[in-house]
Scaffold this active site. Sequence first.
Site, PDB file in Angstrom:
ATOM      1  N   LYS A 119       7.408 -82.258 144.706  1.00 21.43           N
ATOM      2  CA  LYS A 119       8.171 -81.215 145.419  1.00 21.43           C
ATOM      3  C   LYS A 119       7.535 -80.951 146.774  1.00 21.43           C
ATOM      4  CE  LYS A 119      11.615 -80.846 143.303  1.00 21.43           C
ATOM      5  NZ  LYS A 119      11.422 -82.162 142.876  1.00 21.43           N
ATOM      6  N   GLU A 131       8.123 -84.075 149.128  1.00 16.52           N
ATOM      7  CA  GLU A 131       9.477 -84.469 149.548  1.00 16.52           C
ATOM      8  C   GLU A 131      10.158 -83.416 150.409  1.00 16.52           C
ATOM      9  OE1 GLU A 131      12.492 -85.070 146.548  1.00 16.52           O
ATOM     10  OE2 GLU A 131      11.483 -83.745 145.165  1.00 16.52           O
ATOM     11  N   ASN A 173      36.903 -72.293 134.557  1.00 15.66           N
ATOM     12  CA  ASN A 173      35.525 -72.630 134.910  1.00 15.66           C
ATOM     13  C   ASN A 173      34.647 -72.014 133.839  1.00 15.66           C
ATOM     14  OD1 ASN A 173      33.054 -73.143 136.119  1.00 15.66           O
ATOM     15  ND2 ASN A 173      33.106 -71.207 137.232  1.00 15.66           N
ATOM     16  N   GLY A 174      33.826 -72.839 133.196  1.00 15.96           N
ATOM     17  CA  GLY A 174      32.934 -72.287 132.167  1.00 15.96           C
ATOM     18  C   GLY A 174      32.774 -73.280 131.027  1.00 15.96           C
ATOM     19  N   CYS A 229      32.631 -75.258 138.012  1.00 18.31           N
ATOM     20  CA  CYS A 229      33.821 -75.793 138.681  1.00 18.31           C
ATOM     21  C   CYS A 229      34.271 -74.759 139.706  1.00 18.31           C
ATOM     22  CB  CYS A 229      34.946 -76.006 137.673  1.00 18.31           C
ATOM     23  SG  CYS A 229      34.518 -77.100 136.331  1.00 18.31           S
ATOM     24  N   ARG A 271      30.769 -76.733 144.027  1.00 19.70           N
ATOM     25  CA  ARG A 271      30.747 -76.314 142.621  1.00 19.70           C
ATOM     26  C   ARG A 271      31.190 -77.416 141.674  1.00 19.70           C
ATOM     27  NH1 ARG A 271      30.334 -71.031 141.837  1.00 19.70           N
ATOM     28  NH2 ARG A 271      31.205 -71.256 139.762  1.00 19.70           N
ATOM     29  N   GLU A 315       4.908 -83.176 139.143  1.00 20.80           N
ATOM     30  CA  GLU A 315       6.172 -82.682 139.706  1.00 20.80           C
ATOM     31  C   GLU A 315       5.907 -81.712 140.844  1.00 20.80           C
ATOM     32  OE1 GLU A 315       9.004 -83.664 139.735  1.00 20.80           O
ATOM     33  OE2 GLU A 315      10.233 -81.997 140.415  1.00 20.80           O
ATOM     34  N   TRP A 324      33.718 -80.051 137.697  1.00 15.20           N
ATOM     35  CA  TRP A 324      32.433 -80.667 137.370  1.00 15.20           C
ATOM     36  C   TRP A 324      32.453 -80.823 135.865  1.00 15.20           C
ATOM     37  CZ3 TRP A 324      28.554 -82.915 139.948  1.00 15.20           C
ATOM     38  CH2 TRP A 324      27.399 -83.221 139.228  1.00 15.20           C
ATOM     39  N   LYS A 356      20.158 -88.015 147.613  1.00 12.26           N
ATOM     40  CA  LYS A 356      20.232 -87.294 146.335  1.00 12.26           C
ATOM     41  C   LYS A 356      20.229 -88.271 145.172  1.00 12.26           C
ATOM     42  CE  LYS A 356      20.508 -83.935 143.500  1.00 12.26           C
ATOM     43  NZ  LYS A 356      19.248 -83.193 143.230  1.00 12.26           N
ATOM     44  N   HIS A 385     -14.109 -89.577 139.481  1.00 13.08           N
ATOM     45  CA  HIS A 385     -14.244 -91.043 139.551  1.00 13.08           C
ATOM     46  C   HIS A 385     -13.804 -91.578 140.904  1.00 13.08           C
ATOM     47  CE1 HIS A 385     -15.286 -91.235 135.320  1.00 13.08           C
ATOM     48  NE2 HIS A 385     -14.355 -90.309 135.125  1.00 13.08           N
TER      49      HIS A 385
END
Length: 612
Positions: free
Chosen positions: A489, A492, A102-103, A2, A27, A485, A76, A607, A508
Amino acid sequence: MCGIVGYNGSENAAEILLEGLAKLEYRGYDSAGLAVRNGTNDVEIVKAKGRLRVLAEKTNDGKALKGTLGIGHTRWATHGEPSENNAHPHISDDRNVVGVHNGIIENYQELKEKLLRHDYTFYSNTDTEIAIKLIDYYMKKYQEGPVDSIARAMMRIKGSYALAVMFKDYPEELYVARKDSPMVIGIAEGATFVASDVPAILKHTRTVYYIGNQQIAKIGKGTAEFYDIDREPIQLEAEEVTWDAEAAEKGGFEHFMIKEIHEQPKAVRDTISSFVKDGNIDLSEAGLSEADLAAVRSVIIVACGSAYHVGLAGQYVMEKMARIPVRVELASEFRYRDPILCADDLVIVISQSGETADSLAALRLAKEKGVPTLGIVNVVGSSIAREADRVFYTLAGPEIAVATTKAYSAQLAAVYALAIQLAAVRKQINEEEYHDLIAELQELPAKMDRVLEDKERIQWFAAKYSNAKDMFFIGRGIDYAISMEGSLKMKEISYVHSEAYAAGELKHGTISLVEEGTLVVGVCTQNGLFEKTRSNMAEVKTRGAYLMGLTSYGNYAIEDTADFTVYIPRTSEYFATSLAIIPLQLLGYYLSVARGLNVDKPRNLAKSVTVE
Ligand code: AGP
């Protein structure tokens, strides 16, 4: 994660606080609030759900709140859905103590029970309200001042916190304290600024103090006095900030993506700490009892993109560890193929945003068919989190870069936890194996840090291949999931056409695409498959490929085949994805940078894909 701000000076605090919060929205941005001392011995508090602009509109850009001392917060959510009620600041029942945090307070339940026994009541679902009322409790119990009361609360709180607190009987002062969450104090002529991060105060001053862990500060108008947790005064050295505002927002990193790659150890550590209690896995916060897991006949993982790749890795881990049937489906396929599901299946929908349209539709389809559902989600209160029968939150914090990294890693940790717990309830692992796996899981963040230390080698290699046209990532088993993955990356963010292939499948057909200089990344973290994959690497090498090997320390035989090798620390093969993915994230990132592309906002991408 946050954003906190504080101000003590002679100007209108609310306007300064809002400006500061705007610099910290990266944040967290699901709700926000302000508390301002309005010259009386009370505070005026205004909170709002949604982006910061909602709060700004509610307070006429801060002009409607009068006072020269105040605190602010952009949230957040980790505990308690995004809402005005859960937004910070939080205040004690008699308005004696008000603060922002924050935490993550790990022992918030225990502390809440303590306070309930002392007739405290709670209006929110946040761990922060508990912390603020704990400070109030100690102030009343020992009849001491703010520093003493905060220090006593800090001794009892387990977890991470950055706190900014005001007290009714101290109308000219602001108090801050921290442990493991960031906090910076800026000093200007006649005014002091407090913030979670430098961007929020750079407009006013570059002279700052970084208070240390478990230290407290008393903030006056242009002054700051520091104390340790024993309430002894201490001296701190002021520092000068050299960053510009934009660099500061990214914590000194060039892009959010590289910053978030480096935040992965913390994202995984925070997620693991949310479910490992006293050495055991406790999924009660996700609403999953051992009986619930024991009743699961088979698992269907449904997701998109990188979240789907977490599912692929999870399939190998869960099936091998728990001996339970697992299938993984692309949400966009699952939702239209009228899948066959049973009432004793468990459909797991993995989603960072919790808003991906295909994944949400897949969730709704599973629910229509009466199948129990679990969301693994990073955004508290998102659609998938709200509509799934149960939700397992990852604690990666806000992820700004379009290409996911830390959320992907946090999702892996959640999947590992489910696999271990399923294996335990299905008696596929014994007590010792159970605790060994948990111990190894808790080692992952430190090993991820070690992988990050090797980033310059990856950067050198990426620059060497910045003109690559085609790239292949090959592996078997979990290494195939890792390759998927790594390839995404690369595609994209660097726009290089790449393909992940099951190493045993190359011959094959696809191997016909390999020609002189084609870059092939061979992923070999699974010892039992090492020689098989290495022989596939040799096959493409004879056709002219340039080979990068990715394996664990000790597997030096790979250098007989690979032209360039990256090693990762040894870990349980189940968890290898968490380490092996980092060099591949870095490879894609550095190649994108070398090509001068917009790393954080790649073309054509969003996103969160909230449309079909
Ligand atoms: C991953 O880097 C991409 N941004 C994308 O594939 C993403 O993983 C996918 O759209 C799923 O998003 P979600 O996790 O928010 O559902």
